[in-house]
Design a protein around this motif. Structure first.
Motif: not given
Length: 419
Positions: A317-336
């Motif tokens: 929950s405190l990791s830009p690698t997990v959230i920005s790189s993996e969830l947002r970037g690679k999975l392409g998640f655009k939601g909340l």
């Protein structure tokens, strides 16, 4: 949140009258809300049109040139939620990213925080009052600008249900995954969701799409067990999407959790530092259900407080690698993106206070932060909001990131500030 039964308290203190007044005074007025509709667009300013004879604008008469230039310079920018939010104070933006815990038997306890602009409330308890809907309607009337409010609860099924007495009961996810078809899961979940919506609860912190086949109740050492649909990745993927769609069918926003997957974790992060399976394993076993949910249009995802070996050293929950790189970037998640409870011992064990963790979560790409119900909800909310605004002022959190987070909070409820 990971705990099978949370630490519920009957008292939630309000912000002091003075603090609430100061916070409310900082809110900017003038923003309306309405049903979602396309934002109006105007033609982008650019080159002045050519003269009818094909000559450039510079060959026109001086008066015509001036008029054309003035018209181009004064063309208003297209209105979007982002352009509207850019005019909000840092304090109001910060409050929109906070989900305030409150007892479901005393939701008025969050009136001061909601009046100050909190983006959501999280209901705690195990037996909701029969007039919960009326009480929540009153609470929502205090939202600045009447922009609506995210009212969240944990109505997973089995032993983790907050308002089964009002909306009906669901079995543990493990039972659903083993005995119900995806269609049956969707149908039964939709029935519960419709009653949740009727009681003015519009967000459910479920489904759990962690892959865990251990036939045990969730505990201090195992956050999943029966909370998981199956130990089979394919089963979890289908059941998770079915549950998610059932919630949406009933008018409730589902929150898919706990990215990137808690199955096989070493411990329950609510009680201490915990690690997931190695990242190389999670990519094959734990990530596919989240990928399926994102492809099916998941509106919101909760990120866990576990450390992911081989990917990041901070809790997810405190990791830009997990959230920005993996969830947002690679999975392409655009939601909340929402955090799991920042009151977890795994967060303090990593060296973060709740306010500091909130700032780090937003910096990492989360949009909304949560914490547990206790006797100091008002002061905790104030501390979190102050930490966020101070981080922006001090250059430790980009204002653009805060605006982006606030935008996601509004978007999940289809709020259009331009309507």
């Amino acid at each position: 949140m990971n705990v099978p039964s949370y630490r519920d308290h009957t008292t939630a203190r309000r912000l002091s009258t003075g603090t609430a007044a100061v916070m409310a005074a900082m809110l900017l007025a003038g923003c309306g809300s309405g049903a979602p509709q396309a934002s109006p667009h105007s033609s982008a300013p650019g080159r002045s049109p050519a003269a009818p004879d094909g000559s450039s604008p510079s060959s026109l008469t001086p008066g015509a040139t001036t008029a054309a230039t003035t018209a181009a310079d004064t063309t208003p920018a297209a209105c979007t939620n982002a352009t509207k939010l850019a005019g909000w104070s840092n304090q109001r933006l910060a409050m929109l990213t906070i989900a305030v815990p409150v007892s479901e038997t005393s939701v008025s306890g969050a009136t001061s925080e909601v009046s100050a602009g909190a983006g959501g409330v999280v209901l705690f308890g195990s037996s909701a009052p029969s007039d919960l809907g009326a009480r929540l309607t009153t609470l929502k009337s205090h939202v600045p600008g009447h922009l609506g409010l995210l009212v969240m609860t944990d109505e997973e099924g089995g032993g983790i249900q907050r308002m089964a007495n009002l909306v009906g009961s669901l079995p543990w996810a493990a039972y659903m995954g083993a005995h119900w078809t995806p269609a049956q899961i969707q149908q039964n979940v939709a029935k519960v969701a419709r009653k949740m919506a009727a009681a003015q609860v519009n967000m459910n912190l479920a489904p759990v799409v962690d892959v865990d086949g251990r036939n045990v109740a969730p505990s201090k050492t195992n956050p999943d067990g029966w909370r998981s649909f199956s130990g089979n990745t394919a089963v979890v993927s289908k059941a998770g999407v079915a549950y998610m769609n059932g919630m949406r069918d009933g008018g409730v926003i589902p929150v898919v959790k706990h990215f990137p997957g808690l199955g096989g974790s070493t411990y329950n992060s609510d009680f201490g530092p915990a690690r997931t399976l190695p990242w190389s394993t999670l990519q094959k076993v734990g990530i596919p259900p989240f990928t399926a949910a994102v492809k099916a249009g998941a509106p919101a995802i909760m990120v866990s407080n576990n450390i992911v070996p081989g990917l990041a050293t901070n809790p997810a929950s405190l990791s830009p690698t997990v959230i920005s790189s993996e969830l947002r970037g690679k999975l392409g998640f655009k939601g909340l993106v929402v955090t799991d409870s920042l009151s977890a011992k795994a967060i303090s064990g990593a060296g973060f206070t709740i306010p500091a963790a909130a700032v780090q979560a937003l910096r990492s790409g989360a949009d909304m932060v949560m914490f547990d119900l206790g006797s100091n909800v008002g002061s905790q909310t104030s501390s979190i909001a102050s930490a966020i605004t101070n981080a922006v002022t001090g250059g430790k959190l980009a204002r653009s990131r805060l605006i982006d987070a606030a935008g996601h909070v509004l978007a999940v409820r289809h709020v259009n500030l331009c309507s």
